[in-house]
Write a protein that holds these residues in place. Structure first.
Motif, PDB file in Angstrom:
ATOM      1  N   TYR A 135      22.388  48.844  26.016  1.00 24.90           N
ATOM      2  CA  TYR A 135      21.366  49.208  26.992  1.00 24.90           C
ATOM      3  C   TYR A 135      20.389  50.221  26.413  1.00 24.90           C
ATOM      4  CZ  TYR A 135      19.241  50.440  31.440  1.00 24.90           C
ATOM      5  OH  TYR A 135      18.337  50.655  32.455  1.00 24.90           O
ATOM      6  N   VAL A 136      20.910  51.200  25.676  1.00 19.05           N
ATOM      7  CA  VAL A 136      20.049  52.219  25.065  1.00 19.05           C
ATOM      8  C   VAL A 136      19.093  51.576  24.056  1.00 19.05           C
ATOM      9  CG1 VAL A 136      20.041  54.216  23.505  1.00 19.05           C
ATOM     10  CG2 VAL A 136      21.621  54.153  25.436  1.00 19.05           C
ATOM     11  N   VAL A 196      35.037  39.250  28.277  1.00 19.93           N
ATOM     12  CA  VAL A 196      35.631  37.943  28.581  1.00 19.93           C
ATOM     13  C   VAL A 196      37.061  37.838  28.058  1.00 19.93           C
ATOM     14  CG1 VAL A 196      35.478  35.467  28.078  1.00 19.93           C
ATOM     15  CG2 VAL A 196      33.414  36.741  28.692  1.00 19.93           C
ATOM     16  N   VAL A 197      37.293  38.345  26.850  1.00 20.92           N
ATOM     17  CA  VAL A 197      38.591  38.160  26.199  1.00 20.92           C
ATOM     18  C   VAL A 197      39.641  39.151  26.683  1.00 20.92           C
ATOM     19  CG1 VAL A 197      39.798  38.213  23.976  1.00 20.92           C
ATOM     20  CG2 VAL A 197      37.525  37.155  24.149  1.00 20.92           C
ATOM     21  N   PHE A 198      39.254  40.410  26.867  1.00 18.88           N
ATOM     22  CA  PHE A 198      40.257  41.458  27.064  1.00 18.88           C
ATOM     23  C   PHE A 198      40.316  42.063  28.467  1.00 18.88           C
ATOM     24  CE2 PHE A 198      39.321  41.627  22.465  1.00 18.88           C
ATOM     25  CZ  PHE A 198      40.606  41.445  21.980  1.00 18.88           C
ATOM     26  N   ILE A 199      39.303  41.848  29.302  1.00 16.81           N
ATOM     27  CA  ILE A 199      39.310  42.462  30.626  1.00 16.81           C
ATOM     28  C   ILE A 199      39.740  41.424  31.656  1.00 16.81           C
ATOM     29  CG2 ILE A 199      37.909  43.619  32.386  1.00 16.81           C
ATOM     30  CD1 ILE A 199      36.208  44.769  30.158  1.00 16.81           C
ATOM     31  N   ASP A 200      40.832  41.707  32.358  1.00 15.77           N
ATOM     32  CA  ASP A 200      41.443  40.727  33.242  1.00 15.77           C
ATOM     33  C   ASP A 200      40.574  40.387  34.451  1.00 15.77           C
ATOM     34  OD1 ASP A 200      43.651  40.657  31.572  1.00 15.77           O
ATOM     35  OD2 ASP A 200      44.702  42.245  32.672  1.00 15.77           O
ATOM     36  N   ASN A 201      39.949  41.396  35.046  1.00 19.27           N
ATOM     37  CA  ASN A 201      39.196  41.160  36.288  1.00 19.27           C
ATOM     38  C   ASN A 201      37.719  40.902  36.027  1.00 19.27           C
ATOM     39  OD1 ASN A 201      38.538  43.714  35.415  1.00 19.27           O
ATOM     40  ND2 ASN A 201      38.654  44.673  37.439  1.00 19.27           N
ATOM     41  N   TRP A 202      37.414  40.314  34.889  1.00 17.09           N
ATOM     42  CA  TRP A 202      36.022  40.082  34.468  1.00 17.09           C
ATOM     43  C   TRP A 202      35.257  39.226  35.473  1.00 17.09           C
ATOM     44  CZ3 TRP A 202      32.694  42.198  31.430  1.00 17.09           C
ATOM     45  CH2 TRP A 202      31.593  41.485  30.933  1.00 17.09           C
ATOM     46  N   LEU A 203      35.937  38.225  36.063  1.00 15.43           N
ATOM     47  CA  LEU A 203      35.276  37.309  36.980  1.00 15.43           C
ATOM     48  C   LEU A 203      35.667  37.546  38.439  1.00 15.43           C
ATOM     49  CD1 LEU A 203      35.394  33.974  34.937  1.00 15.43           C
ATOM     50  CD2 LEU A 203      33.442  35.495  35.286  1.00 15.43           C
ATOM     51  N   ASP A 204      36.283  38.691  38.715  1.00 15.30           N
ATOM     52  CA  ASP A 204      36.600  39.016  40.101  1.00 15.30           C
ATOM     53  C   ASP A 204      35.318  39.203  40.908  1.00 15.30           C
ATOM     54  OD1 ASP A 204      39.202  38.882  39.439  1.00 15.30           O
ATOM     55  OD2 ASP A 204      39.665  41.012  39.704  1.00 15.30           O
ATOM     56  N   LYS A 205      35.439  39.109  42.213  1.00 16.19           N
ATOM     57  CA  LYS A 205      34.274  39.211  43.087  1.00 16.19           C
ATOM     58  C   LYS A 205      33.512  40.514  42.877  1.00 16.19           C
ATOM     59  CE  LYS A 205      32.928  38.899  47.959  1.00 16.19           C
ATOM     60  NZ  LYS A 205      33.424  38.731  49.364  1.00 16.19           N
ATOM     61  N   ALA A 206      34.246  41.610  42.655  1.00 10.51           N
ATOM     62  CA  ALA A 206      33.597  42.913  42.505  1.00 10.51           C
ATOM     63  C   ALA A 206      32.751  42.997  41.241  1.00 10.51           C
ATOM     64  CB  ALA A 206      34.656  44.025  42.491  1.00 10.51           C
ATOM     65  N   ASN A 207      33.102  42.221  40.208  1.00  7.90           N
ATOM     66  CA  ASN A 207      32.394  42.283  38.931  1.00  7.90           C
ATOM     67  C   ASN A 207      31.541  41.057  38.643  1.00  7.90           C
ATOM     68  OD1 ASN A 207      33.536  44.804  38.157  1.00  7.90           O
ATOM     69  ND2 ASN A 207      35.422  43.762  37.561  1.00  7.90           N
ATOM     70  N   LEU A 208      31.584  40.053  39.539  1.00  2.33           N
ATOM     71  CA  LEU A 208      30.921  38.785  39.239  1.00  2.33           C
ATOM     72  C   LEU A 208      29.414  38.947  39.058  1.00  2.33           C
ATOM     73  CD1 LEU A 208      31.268  35.766  38.851  1.00  2.33           C
ATOM     74  CD2 LEU A 208      30.984  35.475  41.332  1.00  2.33           C
ATOM     75  N   HIS A 209      28.782  39.761  39.916  1.00  3.85           N
ATOM     76  CA  HIS A 209      27.330  39.927  39.801  1.00  3.85           C
ATOM     77  C   HIS A 209      26.957  40.593  38.481  1.00  3.85           C
ATOM     78  CE1 HIS A 209      28.547  43.935  41.135  1.00  3.85           C
ATOM     79  NE2 HIS A 209      27.381  44.375  40.706  1.00  3.85           N
ATOM     80  N   LYS A 210      27.793  41.539  38.020  1.00  2.00           N
ATOM     81  CA  LYS A 210      27.539  42.184  36.732  1.00  2.00           C
ATOM     82  C   LYS A 210      27.627  41.162  35.595  1.00  2.00           C
ATOM     83  CE  LYS A 210      29.560  46.560  38.285  1.00  2.00           C
ATOM     84  NZ  LYS A 210      30.634  47.561  38.054  1.00  2.00           N
ATOM     85  N   THR A 250      19.545  46.289  33.900  1.00  2.00           N
ATOM     86  CA  THR A 250      19.559  47.466  34.774  1.00  2.00           C
ATOM     87  C   THR A 250      20.194  47.136  36.119  1.00  2.00           C
ATOM     88  OG1 THR A 250      17.557  48.327  33.716  1.00  2.00           O
ATOM     89  CG2 THR A 250      18.125  49.214  35.888  1.00  2.00           C
ATOM     90  N   LEU A 251      19.842  45.964  36.669  1.00  2.00           N
ATOM     91  CA  LEU A 251      20.460  45.545  37.928  1.00  2.00           C
ATOM     92  C   LEU A 251      21.962  45.342  37.754  1.00  2.00           C
ATOM     93  CD1 LEU A 251      17.824  42.981  39.272  1.00  2.00           C
ATOM     94  CD2 LEU A 251      18.389  45.218  40.237  1.00  2.00           C
ATOM     95  N   ARG A 257      25.897  49.669  42.267  1.00  2.00           N
ATOM     96  CA  ARG A 257      26.380  51.044  42.450  1.00  2.00           C
ATOM     97  C   ARG A 257      25.360  51.881  43.199  1.00  2.00           C
ATOM     98  NH1 ARG A 257      29.386  53.689  37.496  1.00  2.00           N
ATOM     99  NH2 ARG A 257      29.874  55.056  39.229  1.00  2.00           N
ATOM    100  N   PHE A 258      24.073  51.629  42.950  1.00  2.00           N
ATOM    101  CA  PHE A 258      23.037  52.356  43.680  1.00  2.00           C
ATOM    102  C   PHE A 258      23.096  52.008  45.160  1.00  2.00           C
ATOM    103  CE2 PHE A 258      18.773  52.645  45.497  1.00  2.00           C
ATOM    104  CZ  PHE A 258      18.457  53.966  45.193  1.00  2.00           C
ATOM    105  N   VAL A 259      23.224  50.720  45.448  1.00  2.00           N
ATOM    106  CA  VAL A 259      23.301  50.301  46.850  1.00  2.00           C
ATOM    107  C   VAL A 259      24.512  50.918  47.532  1.00  2.00           C
ATOM    108  CG1 VAL A 259      23.632  48.318  48.377  1.00  2.00           C
ATOM    109  CG2 VAL A 259      22.039  48.163  46.460  1.00  2.00           C
ATOM    110  N   LYS A 260      25.666  50.885  46.854  1.00  2.00           N
ATOM    111  CA  LYS A 260      26.903  51.378  47.466  1.00  2.00           C
ATOM    112  C   LYS A 260      26.920  52.897  47.577  1.00  2.00           C
ATOM    113  CE  LYS A 260      31.935  51.353  46.985  1.00  2.00           C
ATOM    114  NZ  LYS A 260      32.047  52.823  47.103  1.00  2.00           N
ATOM    115  N   GLU A 261      26.640  53.604  46.444  1.00  2.00           N
ATOM    116  CA  GLU A 261      26.823  55.049  46.417  1.00  2.00           C
ATOM    117  C   GLU A 261      25.671  55.825  47.037  1.00  2.00           C
ATOM    118  OE1 GLU A 261      28.049  56.595  42.613  1.00  2.00           O
ATOM    119  OE2 GLU A 261      29.111  54.750  42.108  1.00  2.00           O
ATOM    120  N   VAL A 262      24.476  55.269  46.991  1.00  2.00           N
ATOM    121  CA  VAL A 262      23.325  56.005  47.492  1.00  2.00           C
ATOM    122  C   VAL A 262      22.891  55.524  48.873  1.00  2.00           C
ATOM    123  CG1 VAL A 262      20.898  56.611  47.070  1.00  2.00           C
ATOM    124  CG2 VAL A 262      22.508  56.499  45.170  1.00  2.00           C
ATOM    125  N   ILE A 263      22.726  54.199  49.022  1.00  2.00           N
ATOM    126  CA  ILE A 263      22.204  53.697  50.293  1.00  2.00           C
ATOM    127  C   ILE A 263      23.296  53.599  51.355  1.00  2.00           C
ATOM    128  CG2 ILE A 263      21.099  51.738  51.414  1.00  2.00           C
ATOM    129  CD1 ILE A 263      19.646  51.152  48.834  1.00  2.00           C
TER     130      ILE A 263
END
Length: 268
Positions: A135-136, A196-210, A250-251, A257-263
């Protein structure tokens, strides 16, 4: 004293920004010694303040403010180091000004607690580190694309004012832009692969949009790198695709997180 660190960092960043803007059109350019001294002081103070809020006894507090501040610090460090070797008079007031705004946000926005324990999950640490670096680097490429556009426009207008005299040659700036794009795209690809290879919850609902947005951004950047190498894409096409990819990223990183933590949390 530790609570005053953001105030001091804010003052240093504002001084660095002012040192550029006040003498932007001066024949000799900005007061570089003052600018770099204030900028580096701001970076040190920013780092000290961030360390205290990011690393706490319970673990690592990856709240939205801390993550945003960390990314901002990394971008500012990268641009400052680059500016020591390559003229970047247009980028410095942008990054120092944004870093100053980040200090204001740190002072005014209440801190949430989003604990992580990276020492217990090395693959997650590697994934997040690569994602941050990607990202940087891609953010720097975006900034360089704007600078390339500005230089190109001034050359077409045959404008050789004091500002343009302190900018890098067009070909050099464009070469740096695409080197950054290729490096950032590679880092993002590795980050996605590890996820994809090492993170188990990669495709969970909470992370799917990311996952979807990051993959879309990766596709945009890969397409741009291919198009530049094979089709000679540059100029407006390169800027449009770079901004599109960075916006998607960026999204992916900050949107939900912006929607959840701020709004939601603040106004709900």
């Amino acid at each position: 004293m530790s609570g005053l660190l953001p105030f001091f960092a804010l003052a240093a960043y504002l001084l660095a920004t002012g040192a550029v803007l006040v003498r932007l059109f001066h024949p000799k350019g900005p007061h570089f010694k003052l600018m770099f001294s204030a900028g580096i002081l701001g970076l040190v103070l920013h780092m000290l303040a961030l360390t205290q809020t990011l690393f706490i006894p319970e673990g690592q507090n990856f709240s939205l403010i801390n993550v945003s501040s960390l990314v901002c610090w990394l971008v500012t460090v990268a641009v400052t180091v680059t500016a020591l070797r390559t003229p970047t008079i247009l980028l410095l007031p942008v990054v120092y000004g944004f870093a100053a705004l980040m200090q204001i946000a740190t002072l005014l926005v209440p801190q949430d607690l989003q604990l992580q324990h990276f020492e217990q999950n090395i693959s997650l640490l590697v994934h997040i580190t690569l994602a941050f670096l990607a990202y940087v680097v891609l953010t720097m490429a975006t900034l360089y694309s704007f600078q390339v556009s500005y230089i190109s426009t001034k050359l077409k207008q045959k404008d050789f004012t004091s500002v343009t005299q302190h900018l890098p040659p067009l070909m050099q700036a464009e070469a740096i832009q695409f080197r950054l794009l290729m490096a950032g795209t590679a880092l993002l690809g590795f980050a996605l692969l590890i996820g994809v290879v090492f993170i188990d919850n990669w495709l969970d609902k909470a992370n799917l949009h990311k996952t979807v947005l990051s993959a879309a951004a990766f596709f945009v950047f890969v397409s741009l790198c291919w198009g530049h190498a094979r089709k000679g894409w540059r100029g407006r096409t390169a800027i449009t695709l770079t901004v599109t990819g960075t916006s998607l990223l960026t999204l992916a990183y900050f949107g939900s997180r912006f929607v959840k933590e701020v709004i939601i949390d603040r106004l709900g």
